[in-house]
Design an enzyme around this catalytic site. Structure first.
Site, PDB file in Angstrom:
ATOM      1  CB  SER A 247      -0.940   0.002   1.212  1.00 15.71           C
ATOM      2  OG  SER A 247      -0.227   0.153   2.427  1.00 15.71           O
TER       3      SER A 247
ATOM      4  CG  ASP B 169       5.532  -0.128   5.432  1.00 12.89           C
ATOM      5  OD1 ASP B 169       6.448  -0.354   6.246  1.00 12.89           O
ATOM      6  OD2 ASP B 169       4.586  -0.917   5.255  1.00 12.89           O
TER       7      ASP B 169
END
Length: 397
Positions: free
Chosen positions: A147, A205
């Site tokens: 994502s 991330d």
């Protein structure tokens, strides 16, 4: 409006060391994985915006006047010119517009919300007419930052189209990257997209997806490492589902029950992260085969520690046993309890050993990739720089 196709990519990530201990303030090392998400943005017929993610069977399109009206409603709810992720009324307005039920967590629903938010917030004036196509080499839901790679690609492409960052790709160049200042802007918008998807992400991330290489994370502070080597690995997905929330709660329970036993284990995991950072930063200036046995020992020690914390799984034990039979060293990556494991491939590893290990891992029902860590962050590509496989995936739609 941008007159040419843009193709950007961003890497996934794995946690090299520091799983679970990072929650309690210890150092964690996250590294960019050379499995990437690719996004193509193409100018379209006037008055339409479309986004397609064939990998999840998702495609939507909207009229730009409707999107601009939606942006006005969202800005009014916030009392400011741009949307703020997490503002309940704003996200409710996005869901209502897209026909997404409250609490929906399917990948296509979250991808839609993130796209709508970022498109409306980044496009400061008119929403441009465009077609966006996304394809990815990353499996979803495996803890590999899929994502975030999507959010980083969206941020870079939309910021370019709106003129907020430059187009660094010169004619004849295969790839290009942005300035540090521009990367910081890309990262900040990607983090907002991650907030829409996850609510309260750490920011690790999207930072890995933006800068690539490796970064150090401790107590909320993210620091990219300077000059780290690219290491070959096998990445194996056991396909065993797990709940990160349940695993984290289990570790906390053990620490409360046996603090005198568990706290030294957490300290040791943090020390492994620090020592590994020292080795990685020394390798580019002093490349030596002697570094790899040290990295392998770190893998072995940390895997034992993670089992002590209670986040191992028989599937991960099996992965370590299979690779050990080929004189290779592995550990889990991420939350544990199943999920993925990584296996270090030193430069002198024979191709026959790698292939045999892959075959044995696949025979266990695992999905396996031979790839690299320490890959570049978000990148702008010329069409000729893309692999045939990626070109084919982007040409299908």
């Amino acid at each position: 409006m941008w007159a040419q196709d843009l193709t950007v990519s961003a890497p996934g990530k794995v946690i090299l060391h520091g799983e679970h201990a990072v929650v309690l303030g210890k150092v964690a090392l996250a590294v960019a994985l050379d499995l990437r998400t690719f996004l193509r943005l193409r100018p379209s017929a006037e008055g339409r915006v479309s986004v397609s993610l064939p990998g999840v069977g998702f495609g939507r399109s909207w009229d730009t006047p409707d999107l601009q009206a939606l942006r006005g409603r969202i800005a009014g709810k916030a009392g400011r010119g741009t949307a703020v992720p997490g503002h309940v009324e704003q996200l409710d307005a996005l869901r209502e517009f897209a026909g997404i039920a409250a609490g929906a967590s399917a990948p296509e629903s979250l991808a839609t919300l993130a796209f709508l938010y970022m498109c409306l917030a980044i496009s400061a004036k008119d929403v441009p007419s465009m077609d966006i196509l996304v394809c990815s080499e990353l499996p979803m839901g495996a803890g590999l930052g899929s994502s975030a790679a999507y959010a980083v690609c969206l941020a870079a492409a939309l910021l370019m189209v709106c003129g907020a960052i430059s187009c660094p790709l010169q004619e004849g160049e295969p790839t290009a990257r942005w300035t540090e200042e521009e990367l910081t802007l890309i990262n900040s918008w990607a983090f907002r997209g991650e907030q829409v998807i996850h609510g309260n992400p750490s920011g690790v991330d999207n930072a890995v997806g933006t800068w690539g290489g490796a970064l150090r994370y401790q107590a909320g502070k993210i620091t990219p490492l300077k000059r780290v080597p690219t290491l070959r690995i096998l990445l194996s997905n056991t396909k065993v589902p797990r709940s990160t929330k349940v695993l984290v709660a289990g570790v906390k329970e053990k620490i409360l029950k046996f603090p005198a036993i568990m706290n030294p284990v957490l300290d040791s995991i943090g020390a492994i992260s620090q020592e590994c950072q020292n080795v990685l930063e020394a390798m580019p200036e002093n490349p030596s085969p002697e570094h790899y046995p040290v990295l392998e020992e770190f893998f072995d020690i940390n895997q034992h520690h993670l089992n002590v914390l209670g986040v191992g799984h028989p599937s991960l034990d099996r992965l370590c046993q299979v690779t050990a039979s080929h004189s290779l060293h592995s550990k889990l990556t991420g939350a544990g309890g199943g999920g993925c494991g990584i296996t270090l491939l030193p430069p002198d590893t024979s191709p026959l050993a790698v292939e045999a290990a892959k075959q044995d891992l696949c025979a266990c029902g695992f999905e396996c990739w031979e790839t690299k860590i320490g890959a570049p962050g978000v990148t702008l590509h010329s069409a000729s720089s893309l692999s045939a496989q990626v070109q084919h995936a982007l040409a299908r739609c």
